[in-house]
Write a protein that holds these residues in place. Structure first.
Motif, PDB file in Angstrom:
ATOM      1  N   ASP A   1      -9.571   4.098  -4.839  1.00 32.02           N
ATOM      2  CA  ASP A   1      -8.572   5.387  -4.961  1.00 32.02           C
ATOM      3  C   ASP A   1      -7.790   5.460  -6.213  1.00 32.02           C
ATOM      4  O   ASP A   1      -7.351   4.225  -6.697  1.00 32.02           O
ATOM      5  N   ALA A   2      -7.274   6.245  -6.849  1.00 30.62           N
ATOM      6  CA  ALA A   2      -6.484   6.245  -8.083  1.00 30.62           C
ATOM      7  C   ALA A   2      -5.052   6.026  -7.783  1.00 30.62           C
ATOM      8  O   ALA A   2      -4.476   6.271  -6.634  1.00 30.62           O
ATOM      9  N   GLY A   3      -4.434   5.065  -8.588  1.00 34.94           N
ATOM     10  CA  GLY A   3      -3.203   4.909  -8.450  1.00 34.94           C
ATOM     11  C   GLY A   3      -2.719   3.550  -7.907  1.00 34.94           C
ATOM     12  O   GLY A   3      -3.898   2.861  -7.629  1.00 34.94           O
ATOM     13  N   ILE A   4      -1.686   3.022  -8.052  1.00 32.66           N
ATOM     14  CA  ILE A   4      -1.397   1.572  -7.425  1.00 32.66           C
ATOM     15  C   ILE A   4      -0.336   1.600  -6.743  1.00 32.66           C
ATOM     16  O   ILE A   4       0.649   2.445  -7.082  1.00 32.66           O
ATOM     17  N   CYS A   5      -0.087   0.670  -5.844  1.00 34.92           N
ATOM     18  CA  CYS A   5       1.033   0.290  -5.093  1.00 34.92           C
ATOM     19  C   CYS A   5       1.133  -1.044  -4.384  1.00 34.92           C
ATOM     20  O   CYS A   5       0.325  -1.726  -4.798  1.00 34.92           O
ATOM     21  N   THR A   6       2.326  -1.482  -3.847  1.00 32.59           N
ATOM     22  CA  THR A   6       2.501  -2.601  -3.324  1.00 32.59           C
ATOM     23  C   THR A   6       2.214  -2.410  -1.639  1.00 32.59           C
ATOM     24  O   THR A   6       1.825  -1.257  -1.236  1.00 32.59           O
ATOM     25  N   TRP A   7       1.896  -3.210  -0.962  1.00 30.01           N
ATOM     26  CA  TRP A   7       1.650  -3.247   0.403  1.00 30.01           C
ATOM     27  C   TRP A   7       2.798  -2.396   1.068  1.00 30.01           C
ATOM     28  O   TRP A   7       2.464  -1.731   2.244  1.00 30.01           O
ATOM     29  N   TYR A   8       4.026  -2.701   0.741  1.00 27.19           N
ATOM     30  CA  TYR A   8       5.227  -2.132   1.224  1.00 27.19           C
ATOM     31  C   TYR A   8       5.438  -0.785   0.940  1.00 27.19           C
ATOM     32  O   TYR A   8       5.350   0.268   1.797  1.00 27.19           O
TER      33      TYR A   8
ATOM     34  N   GLN B   1      -2.664   8.387  -2.365  1.00 28.70           N
ATOM     35  CA  GLN B   1      -1.565   9.171  -1.213  1.00 28.70           C
ATOM     36  C   GLN B   1      -2.385  10.539  -0.806  1.00 28.70           C
ATOM     37  O   GLN B   1      -2.399  10.835   0.506  1.00 28.70           O
ATOM     38  N   GLN B   2      -3.072  11.018  -1.528  1.00 27.18           N
ATOM     39  CA  GLN B   2      -3.966  12.170  -1.223  1.00 27.18           C
ATOM     40  C   GLN B   2      -5.068  11.789  -0.058  1.00 27.18           C
ATOM     41  O   GLN B   2      -5.365  12.507   1.140  1.00 27.18           O
ATOM     42  N   GLN B   3      -5.713  10.642  -0.491  1.00 28.72           N
ATOM     43  CA  GLN B   3      -6.638  10.149   0.556  1.00 28.72           C
ATOM     44  C   GLN B   3      -6.196   9.710   1.820  1.00 28.72           C
ATOM     45  O   GLN B   3      -6.646  10.128   2.771  1.00 28.72           O
TER      46      GLN B   3
ATOM     47  N   SER C   1      -4.638  -1.212  -5.160  1.00 33.12           N
ATOM     48  CA  SER C   1      -5.198   0.200  -4.868  1.00 33.12           C
ATOM     49  C   SER C   1      -5.872   0.424  -3.743  1.00 33.12           C
ATOM     50  O   SER C   1      -6.785  -0.146  -3.513  1.00 33.12           O
ATOM     51  N   PRO C   2      -5.165   1.124  -2.623  1.00 38.06           N
ATOM     52  CA  PRO C   2      -5.757   1.226  -1.373  1.00 38.06           C
ATOM     53  C   PRO C   2      -7.006   2.270  -1.827  1.00 38.06           C
ATOM     54  O   PRO C   2      -7.221   3.192  -2.550  1.00 38.06           O
TER      55      PRO C   2
ATOM     56  N   SER D   1      -3.920  -6.818  -8.561  1.00 37.53           N
ATOM     57  CA  SER D   1      -5.607  -6.663  -8.447  1.00 37.53           C
ATOM     58  C   SER D   1      -6.012  -5.216  -8.409  1.00 37.53           C
ATOM     59  O   SER D   1      -7.102  -4.942  -8.020  1.00 37.53           O
ATOM     60  N   ALA D   2      -5.172  -4.665  -8.977  1.00 37.27           N
ATOM     61  CA  ALA D   2      -5.717  -3.030  -9.095  1.00 37.27           C
ATOM     62  C   ALA D   2      -6.663  -2.807 -10.084  1.00 37.27           C
ATOM     63  O   ALA D   2      -7.059  -3.484 -11.092  1.00 37.27           O
ATOM     64  N   LEU D   3      -7.709  -2.162  -9.555  1.00 36.40           N
ATOM     65  CA  LEU D   3      -9.099  -2.095 -10.534  1.00 36.40           C
ATOM     66  C   LEU D   3      -9.188  -0.855 -11.332  1.00 36.40           C
ATOM     67  O   LEU D   3      -8.605   0.271 -10.902  1.00 36.40           O
ATOM     68  N   ASP D   4      -9.460  -0.966 -12.756  1.00 37.65           N
ATOM     69  CA  ASP D   4      -9.541   0.460 -13.493  1.00 37.65           C
ATOM     70  C   ASP D   4     -11.034   1.009 -13.366  1.00 37.65           C
ATOM     71  O   ASP D   4     -12.229   0.251 -13.561  1.00 37.65           O
ATOM     72  N   SER D   5     -11.271   2.080 -12.565  1.00 36.68           N
ATOM     73  CA  SER D   5     -12.495   2.783 -12.323  1.00 36.68           C
ATOM     74  C   SER D   5     -12.947   3.759 -13.159  1.00 36.68           C
ATOM     75  O   SER D   5     -13.763   4.332 -13.024  1.00 36.68           O
TER      76      SER D   5
END
Ligand SMILES: NC(=O)c1ccc[n+]([C@@H]2O[C@H](COP(=O)([O-])OP(=O)(O)OC[C@H]3O[C@@H](n4cnc5c(N)ncnc54)[C@H](OP(=O)(O)O)[C@@H]3O)[C@@H](O)[C@H]2O)c1
Length: 314
Positions: free
Chosen positions: A228-235, A292-294, A200-201, A275-279
């Motif tokens: 930040d919310a959501g997950i993605c790969t580096w790509y 994406q919004q951030q 998560s970025p 390695s996404a974290l649940d916040s």
């Protein structure tokens, strides 16, 4: 943010790093922020920590100092452990003696990546590289105090439009693609980005929004997750940077990105594939925004900043 009428004194070890600079940028009016550079206080020297705390007597320490070069940590594990683990023990000891609260930053890299859903604070960490292990050692030390003066904030994939991070690296590479010899300028010479590591970025100013609110809490949990919310790969992150930056006129086509595997990306570091974290538990303190919004917020800030070097010229 209202910090009440009484001013709060907050001290950061580390002044020049990404997080320390973000805390300075977002500092609430009623916070007295003391930032000590590496030169002023080397946290691997306990006496210097003690002197600083005795002199400044802050209400809260936010430890922004760390050995963060994940590649170099594999080559110099002693240095990484000295700064990320032993020094945190020194800070904890001194903070405890003076009754000062301590927020210690930690990382998603304390996890091994074996999960397929975002990591909860209750899940058992198991780091798979030296950097992660050194940060995990610090966590264990702080938890052993069982002190309500201390808390750990794990975060992930920090970025901003200033400094050295994934966003600025991508923008630099992508802004050079008008040069036909530069990587990213053709299908044959693309920018290769790892597509099998998911996380998560986190826009660093949004982490500070959480940290300032955390400072106001009367009681802390032992561990928080914040990204930040959501997950993605580096790509996928790079693709979003490209699309949004082109949309804002910060970059222009063509820019070629190529998804690759971790194996294809030559690195001595073993990185968690997930390695996404649940916040979720941090939502009582602050609400998360989609990454994406951030990113959009950050790129818009860049577009309107004086230092913007990237605006595409036609
Ligand atoms: N960046 C990320 O993506 C990320 C992700 C997860 C967690 N984190 C955690 O978040 C925290 C902040 O990271 P960041 O990105 O702001 O790191 P950063 O930009 O690399 O900054 C690290 C800071 O620590 C200072 N420092 C290093 N060794 C020191 C020492 N012995 N004594 C005093 N200061 C020292 C550095 O000063 P000099 O440069 O002058 O040496 C620098 O100001 C760290 O705990 C990191 O582990 C970061």
């Amino acid at each position: 943010m209202v910090f009440g009428s009484r001013s709060m004194k907050i001290l950061t070890f580390g002044q020049t790093g990404q997080l320390a600079r973000a805390l300075k940028r977002t500092q609430p009016n009623t916070v007295e922020l003391i930032q000590l550079s590496h030169q002023q206080v080397d946290i691997t020297q306990p006496q210097r920590i003690d002197e600083a705390l005795a002199y400044y007597r802050p209400n809260i320490i936010i430890n922004c100092a760390a050995y963060t070069n994940v590649e170099k940590a594999e080559i110099n594990p002693e240095s990484a452990i000295k700064t990320n683990a032993l020094a945190v023990e020194y800070i904890a000891k001194a903070a405890s003696a003076y009754g000062i609260k301590l927020i210690q930053l930690s990382t998603d890299y304390v996890f091994d990546g074996g999960s397929s859903t975002p990591y909860l604070v209750t899940q058992k960490p198991a780091a798979i590289n030296t950097y992660g292990q050194s940060k995990l050692l610090a966590e264990a030390t702080l938890l052993s105090y069982q002190s309500d003066l201390f808390c750990i904030v794990r975060t992930s994939w920090l970025y901003h439009h200033t400094g050295n991070n994934f966003l600025t690296t991508m923008l630099k590479l992508m802004s050079q693609t008008h040069n036909q010899a530069a990587i990213g300028s053709s299908k044959e010479n693309p920018i290769n980005i790892v597509n099998d590591q998911t996380g998560s970025p986190t826009m660093v100013d949004d982490l500070t929004r959480f940290l300032w609110k955390l400072c106001l809490q009367k009681q802390w949990s032992a561990i928080y997750h914040w990204s930040d919310a959501g997950i993605c790969t580096w790509y996928e992150f790079a693709q979003a940077i490209k699309t949004q930056a082109i949309g804002l006129g910060l970059l222009r086509q063509p820019i070629y990105l190529q998804p690759i595997t971790s194996e294809q990306y030559a690195s001595i570091v073993n990185r968690p594939v997930f390695s996404a974290l649940d916040s979720g538990l941090s939502h009582t303190i602050a609400t998360q925004n989609p990454w994406q919004q951030q990113l959009s917020l950050c790129l818009n800030e860049l577009k309107h900043s004086k230092e913007c070097l990237f605006v595409a010229k036609n």
